[in-house]
Design a protein around this motif. Structure first.
Motif, short mmCIF file in Angstrom:
data_model
loop_
_atom_site.label_atom_id
_atom_site.label_comp_id
_atom_site.label_asym_id
_atom_site.label_seq_id
_atom_site.Cartn_x
_atom_site.Cartn_y
_atom_site.Cartn_z
N ALA A 19 0.84 -1.21 0.00
CA ALA A 19 0.00 0.00 0.00
C ALA A 19 0.87 1.25 0.00
CB ALA A 19 -0.93 -0.01 1.22
N ALA A 20 1.94 1.24 0.80
CA ALA A 20 2.84 2.39 0.86
C ALA A 20 3.57 2.57 -0.47
CB ALA A 20 3.84 2.21 2.00
N ARG A 21 3.98 1.48 -1.09
CA ARG A 21 4.67 1.54 -2.38
C ARG A 21 3.76 2.13 -3.45
NH1 ARG A 21 9.14 2.22 -3.25
NH2 ARG A 21 9.77 0.59 -1.84
N GLU A 22 2.48 1.73 -3.46
CA GLU A 22 1.53 2.26 -4.44
C GLU A 22 1.22 3.73 -4.19
OE1 GLU A 22 -1.76 -0.46 -4.24
OE2 GLU A 22 -0.64 -2.06 -5.25
N ALA A 23 1.22 4.14 -2.93
CA ALA A 23 0.92 5.53 -2.59
C ALA A 23 2.11 6.45 -2.80
CB ALA A 23 0.46 5.62 -1.13
N PHE A 24 3.31 5.88 -2.88
CA PHE A 24 4.52 6.69 -2.96
C PHE A 24 4.57 7.61 -4.18
CE2 PHE A 24 9.11 6.89 -4.30
CZ PHE A 24 9.46 7.92 -3.43
N PRO A 25 4.40 7.13 -5.42
CA PRO A 25 4.54 8.06 -6.56
C PRO A 25 3.60 9.26 -6.50
CG PRO A 25 4.65 5.80 -7.32
CD PRO A 25 4.23 5.75 -5.88
N PRO A 26 2.30 9.07 -6.24
CA PRO A 26 1.47 10.28 -6.20
C PRO A 26 1.80 11.19 -5.01
CG PRO A 26 0.12 8.31 -5.81
CD PRO A 26 1.49 7.85 -6.16
N TRP A 27 2.21 10.62 -3.87
CA TRP A 27 2.56 11.44 -2.70
C TRP A 27 3.83 12.23 -2.96
CZ3 TRP A 27 0.29 13.40 1.35
CH2 TRP A 27 1.03 13.87 2.42
N ARG A 28 4.86 11.58 -3.50
CA ARG A 28 6.12 12.28 -3.75
C ARG A 28 5.97 13.36 -4.81
NH1 ARG A 28 10.96 9.28 -6.69
NH2 ARG A 28 11.75 11.37 -6.55
N ASN A 29 5.01 13.15 -5.73
CA ASN A 29 4.82 14.10 -6.83
C ASN A 29 3.92 15.28 -6.47
OD1 ASN A 29 6.54 12.77 -8.60
ND2 ASN A 29 4.93 11.39 -9.27
N LEU A 30 3.35 15.26 -5.27
CA LEU A 30 2.59 16.43 -4.83
C LEU A 30 3.54 17.62 -4.72
CD1 LEU A 30 0.31 15.08 -1.96
CD2 LEU A 30 -0.38 15.70 -4.28
N GLU A 31 3.02 18.78 -4.96
CA GLU A 31 3.81 19.98 -4.70
C GLU A 31 4.03 20.09 -3.20
OE1 GLU A 31 1.81 23.31 -6.42
OE2 GLU A 31 1.76 22.39 -8.42
N PRO A 32 5.16 20.64 -2.77
CA PRO A 32 5.42 20.76 -1.34
C PRO A 32 4.26 21.42 -0.58
CG PRO A 32 7.40 21.26 -2.55
CD PRO A 32 6.31 21.09 -3.56
N ARG A 33 3.63 22.42 -1.17
CA ARG A 33 2.51 23.07 -0.47
C ARG A 33 1.35 22.11 -0.26
NH1 ARG A 33 -1.61 24.57 -3.93
NH2 ARG A 33 -1.08 24.36 -6.11
N GLN A 34 1.18 21.15 -1.16
CA GLN A 34 0.09 20.17 -1.01
C GLN A 34 0.40 19.17 0.10
OE1 GLN A 34 0.34 19.15 -5.25
NE2 GLN A 34 -1.85 19.65 -5.42
N ARG A 35 1.66 18.72 0.17
CA ARG A 35 2.04 17.84 1.29
C ARG A 35 1.93 18.61 2.61
NH1 ARG A 35 6.13 16.05 -2.12
NH2 ARG A 35 7.73 17.16 -0.94
N ALA A 36 2.34 19.87 2.60
CA ALA A 36 2.24 20.69 3.81
C ALA A 36 0.78 20.81 4.25
CB ALA A 36 2.84 22.07 3.57
N ALA A 37 -0.11 21.03 3.31
CA ALA A 37 -1.54 21.14 3.65
C ALA A 37 -2.06 19.84 4.25
CB ALA A 37 -2.34 21.53 2.40
N ALA A 38 -1.63 18.71 3.72
CA ALA A 38 -2.07 17.42 4.25
C ALA A 38 -1.55 17.22 5.67
CB ALA A 38 -1.60 16.29 3.35
N LEU A 39 -0.30 17.61 5.92
CA LEU A 39 0.25 17.49 7.27
C LEU A 39 -0.45 18.43 8.24
CD1 LEU A 39 4.03 17.06 6.47
CD2 LEU A 39 2.52 15.38 7.51
N LEU A 40 -0.78 19.63 7.79
CA LEU A 40 -1.52 20.55 8.65
C LEU A 40 -2.91 20.01 8.98
CD1 LEU A 40 -0.44 23.96 7.07
CD2 LEU A 40 0.25 23.02 9.30
N ALA A 41 -3.53 19.34 8.02
CA ALA A 41 -4.83 18.71 8.27
C ALA A 41 -4.68 17.60 9.30
CB ALA A 41 -5.43 18.19 6.97
#
Length: 191
Positions: free
Chosen positions: A6-28
């Motif tokens: 599951a982590a392997r499949e989620a990795f490409p879309p997660w790594r390809n998010l813009e940093p601001r999008q990952r930041a928003a997810a972490l803030l959530a």
């Protein structure tokens, strides 16, 4: 293996998010954890045996660390480019490693989980997290809360003892192990 897949499949879309999008997810995630402070504090106190009055400050500190790494996701530093050998220009490009297997100890289980997952997720990695079998309650609840705000597979929580740890360490689906534990355990992981 299911968690690593599951982590392997989620990795490409997660790594390809813009940093601001990952930041928003972490803030959530930080906001969601903050809303569950009382519940998480009770689970942590029951698991570890510490006075309930001490735990809300630990949860608040963990939330603060997630928010810190959410901000850091947007400003990951790199060295300036330079010409060390003409006519080539050298520079450092930071990229996520992949799937991180995180193994946490029995003491401060919630805080140690956050110390492992927040920087890994901010950098674009996905995580398989295994808490100590003696103190899994707050980490299991963390996994449930994270599943409400993070994309599927980005954070996976597995439980178990020595066999689960061995499976994580030897899994070809896990690219790096982050361990907090005893010296003997560290040596076994290195082997």
């Amino acid at each position: 293996e299911a968690a690593a897949t599951a982590a392997r499949e989620a990795f490409p879309p997660w790594r390809n998010l813009e940093p601001r999008q990952r930041a928003a997810a972490l803030l959530a995630l930080a906001d969601a954890i903050e809303r569950h402070t009382d519940e998480l504090s009770l689970l942590e106190a029951l698991d570890v045996g510490k006075p309930l009055s001490m735990v809300p400050a630990e949860i608040a500190s963990a939330v603060d660390k997630i928010r810190f790494y959410a901000g850091a996701a947007r400003i990951l530093p790199g060295m300036a480019a330079n010409e060390y050998r003409k006519p080539l220009t050298s520079f450092v490009r930071r990229e996520p490693v992949g799937v991180i297997g995180a193994i946490t100890p029995w003491n401060y289980p919630f805080a140690m989980a956050i110390w492992k997952i927040a920087p890994a997720l901010a950098a674009g990695n996905t995580v398989v997290l295994k808490p100590s079998p003696e103190t899994p309650l707050s980490t299991l609840r963390l996994g449930e809360i994270a599943a409400e705000v993070l994309p599927p597979g980005v954070l996976n929580v597995v439980t178990g003892g020595l066999e689960t740890g061995r499976a994580m360490v030897s899994s070809p689906g896990i690219d790096m192990i982050a361990l907090t534990g005893g010296t003997a355990t560290g040596r076994a992981v290195m082997r």
